[in-house]
Design an enzyme around this catalytic site. Sequence first.
Site, short mmCIF file in Angstrom:
data_model
loop_
_atom_site.label_atom_id
_atom_site.label_comp_id
_atom_site.label_asym_id
_atom_site.label_seq_id
_atom_site.Cartn_x
_atom_site.Cartn_y
_atom_site.Cartn_z
N VAL A 1 42.72 13.81 91.16
CA VAL A 1 42.53 12.56 90.41
C VAL A 1 43.20 12.62 89.04
CG1 VAL A 1 40.42 11.88 91.60
CG2 VAL A 1 40.26 13.40 89.62
N CYS B 1 54.40 24.05 86.10
CA CYS B 1 55.51 23.62 86.96
C CYS B 1 55.97 24.73 87.89
CB CYS B 1 56.65 23.14 86.07
SG CYS B 1 58.17 22.83 86.95
N GLU C 1 52.68 32.59 75.37
CA GLU C 1 52.17 32.17 76.69
C GLU C 1 50.96 33.01 77.04
OE1 GLU C 1 52.75 29.70 79.12
OE2 GLU C 1 50.96 30.73 79.87
N GLY D 1 56.86 29.92 82.52
CA GLY D 1 57.24 28.81 83.41
C GLY D 1 56.15 27.78 83.56
N HIS E 1 80.81 8.32 103.63
CA HIS E 1 80.25 8.04 104.95
C HIS E 1 80.37 9.27 105.83
CE1 HIS E 1 79.21 5.86 108.57
NE2 HIS E 1 80.24 6.45 109.17
C1 LIG Z 1 50.34 20.40 92.06
C2 LIG Z 1 51.33 19.84 91.09
C3 LIG Z 1 52.58 19.44 91.53
C4 LIG Z 1 53.49 18.93 90.63
N1 LIG Z 1 54.72 18.54 91.09
C5 LIG Z 1 55.61 18.04 90.22
C6 LIG Z 1 56.91 17.67 90.67
O1 LIG Z 1 57.23 17.79 91.84
N2 LIG Z 1 57.79 17.18 89.76
C7 LIG Z 1 57.45 17.03 88.43
O2 LIG Z 1 58.28 16.58 87.64
N3 LIG Z 1 56.23 17.36 87.99
C8 LIG Z 1 55.31 17.87 88.84
N4 LIG Z 1 54.08 18.25 88.38
C9 LIG Z 1 53.78 18.05 86.94
C10 LIG Z 1 54.39 19.18 86.10
O3 LIG Z 1 53.96 20.42 86.60
C11 LIG Z 1 54.00 19.00 84.66
O4 LIG Z 1 54.33 17.71 84.23
C12 LIG Z 1 54.72 20.01 83.78
O5 LIG Z 1 54.47 21.32 84.19
C13 LIG Z 1 54.30 19.83 82.32
O6 LIG Z 1 55.00 20.73 81.55
P1 LIG Z 1 54.46 21.20 80.13
O7 LIG Z 1 55.62 21.88 79.49
O8 LIG Z 1 53.81 20.10 79.42
O9 LIG Z 1 53.32 22.29 80.40
P2 LIG Z 1 52.81 23.14 81.61
O10 LIG Z 1 53.79 23.32 82.69
O11 LIG Z 1 51.47 22.60 81.96
O12 LIG Z 1 52.64 24.56 80.92
C14 LIG Z 1 51.79 24.77 79.83
C15 LIG Z 1 51.72 26.25 79.59
O13 LIG Z 1 51.02 26.48 78.39
C16 LIG Z 1 50.19 27.61 78.53
N5 LIG Z 1 49.13 27.51 77.53
C17 LIG Z 1 48.16 26.57 77.47
N6 LIG Z 1 47.42 26.78 76.36
C18 LIG Z 1 47.95 27.86 75.75
C19 LIG Z 1 47.63 28.56 74.56
N7 LIG Z 1 46.63 28.17 73.77
N8 LIG Z 1 48.37 29.65 74.22
C20 LIG Z 1 49.41 30.05 75.02
N9 LIG Z 1 49.75 29.42 76.14
C21 LIG Z 1 49.04 28.33 76.49
C22 LIG Z 1 49.70 27.51 79.97
O14 LIG Z 1 49.27 28.79 80.43
C23 LIG Z 1 50.96 27.03 80.67
O15 LIG Z 1 51.73 28.12 81.11
C24 LIG Z 1 53.15 18.79 89.26
C25 LIG Z 1 51.90 19.20 88.81
C26 LIG Z 1 51.00 19.73 89.70
C27 LIG Z 1 49.67 20.16 89.20
#
Ligand SMILES: Cc1cc2nc3c(=O)[nH]c(=O)nc-3n(C[C@H](O)[C@H](O)[C@H](O)COP(=O)(O)OP(=O)(O)OC[C@H]3O[C@@H](n4cnc5c(N)ncnc54)[C@H](O)[C@@H]3O)c2cc1C
Length: 461
Positions: free
Chosen positions: A266, A40, A32, A37, A440
């Site tokens: 967006v 998310c 990481e 975490g 209920h």
């Molecule tokens: C404002 C906001 C609100 C959201 N609310 C919700 C919600 O209510 N419910 C829901 O289901 N989803 C929600 N989402 C979407 C959700 O956060 C994502 O779908 C989810 O976090 C994706 O998980 P992931 O495991 O793909 O990666 P991510 O959570 O994006 O994590 C990726 C990790 O990889 C790390 N990383 C990247 N490149 C490298 C590298 N080369 N080497 C080491 N580490 C790296 C990053 O630092 C990050 O910590 C929300 C998103 C946002 C932006």
Amino acid sequence: MNYDLIVIGSGPGGYVAAIRASQLGMKTAIVEKESLGGICLNWGCIPTKALIKSAEVFEYINHAAEYGIKVGGSEVDFEAMIKRSRGVADGMSKGVQFLMKKNKIDVIMGTGKLKSKGTVLVSTSTGTQDFTAKHIIIATGGRSRELPNLKQDYKKIIGYRQAMILPKKPASLIVVGSGAIGIEFAYLYNAIGTKVTVVEYLDNIVPLEDEEISKQLARILKKHVISIMTSANVESVDTSGDLCKVQVKTATGTETLEAEIVLSAVGISTNIEGIGLEENGVKTDKGKVVVDDFYQTNVEGVYAIGDIVKGQALAHVASAEGIICVEKIAGLKPEPLNYGNMPGCTYCSPEVASVGYTEKAAKEAGYEVKVGKFPFSASGKASAAGAKDGFIKLIFDAKYGEILGAHMLGHNVTELLAEIVTARKLEATGHELIKSVHPHPTMSEAIMEAAADAYGECIHL
Ligand SMILES: Cc1cc2nc3c(=O)[nH]c(=O)nc-3n(C[C@H](O)[C@H](O)[C@H](O)COP(=O)(O)OP(=O)(O)OC[C@H]3O[C@@H](n4cnc5c(N)ncnc54)[C@H](O)[C@@H]3O)c2cc1C
């Protein structure tokens, strides 16, 4: 150290995959570059819900008189709200750190890159190191998407990260994009006294939702004095003055809107650049890594999950993919994920929750449908709670009674949706929902009543 599995990225996809792998006896490491975490826990699901909770508490206090409670003047302490949200996020991240330790997963802090099949190169400020593993899962997630005419300067034109840590409450805010993220921020800032305008390119806000839900939510948000412009395109933003001047094109011409801050909501771009995919021949398509039903890429031993692959960009989807991917690697026989039964929620107030086909999509797919609806204005629990806005709409296949879709707008409906997800997983029918006795008084009775409405058996309408 030679690992069975290295996961790059510790979001809900990555850390859940690592834990499941450890449960299945694999020697596992997770790489990481920022905070355990992922988005998310640190910049997405969790800190936004903490901020939204503060906004809800403020709204409750302002409406306390409606519940027979007298409260003196209340005001928003914006800095304290942000501090609380950051504290909640930090606590969750520390929770993941604890889980890594508990499951004997090595945490490697640094930027990971696929060096070759079986090798991950990790860079830190002090140097680089190779780590080897039989299997490598890439779970690097996404970031705020930038549009050419809405370039973020992170001060006046911002993305979701800055929107969670603004130095002061903005007097006015234009939110571009009305998906879940845009609408959650619009609700949050409006509730704490910011003048909010939402600009949406498509015809309806929350455009992925059933049209009736989108229209009803728009009416409710407008009642809360959020301005909403649909079928509207942001052409340019001028940030040279005190206020941003936003040129918005609609069917009737071009208008100039003004606000202190413009939030670009967006969508997301995926973090698939610079991580060794091209060099190692890992196939990508339209910004996503191409994988099979079990998240194997075209390169043996290399897998991808979460926001960087096909499917909804949601935390629970990423986690489910992580588990399936690892179980398959371990030789178990997991079922492929049914993307048609993935729940989706928007945590504004009232909340939006849905799963499955919209009415329009069900008809387009050739189903003859039966539709049932139940408004919360007819629910005893909703009346008692002072939460009569919204309704539940259920869509059934007229022939076999299959639950094709559920669409909910109302107080806490995100907590009701799992019933339908489970019912669909168990292939329950409309009549089975009607005959499942609901407690209920609860908001969940509205599900039973909506199902009954589809079959002309509704009691309370
Ligand atoms: C404002 C906001 C609100 C959201 N609310 C919700 C919600 O209510 N419910 C829901 O289901 N989803 C929600 N989402 C979407 C959700 O956060 C994502 O779908 C989810 O976090 C994706 O998980 P992931 O495991 O793909 O990666 P991510 O959570 O994006 O994590 C990726 C990790 O990889 C790390 N990383 C990247 N490149 C490298 C590298 N080369 N080497 C080491 N580490 C790296 C990053 O630092 C990050 O910590 C929300 C998103 C946002 C932006």
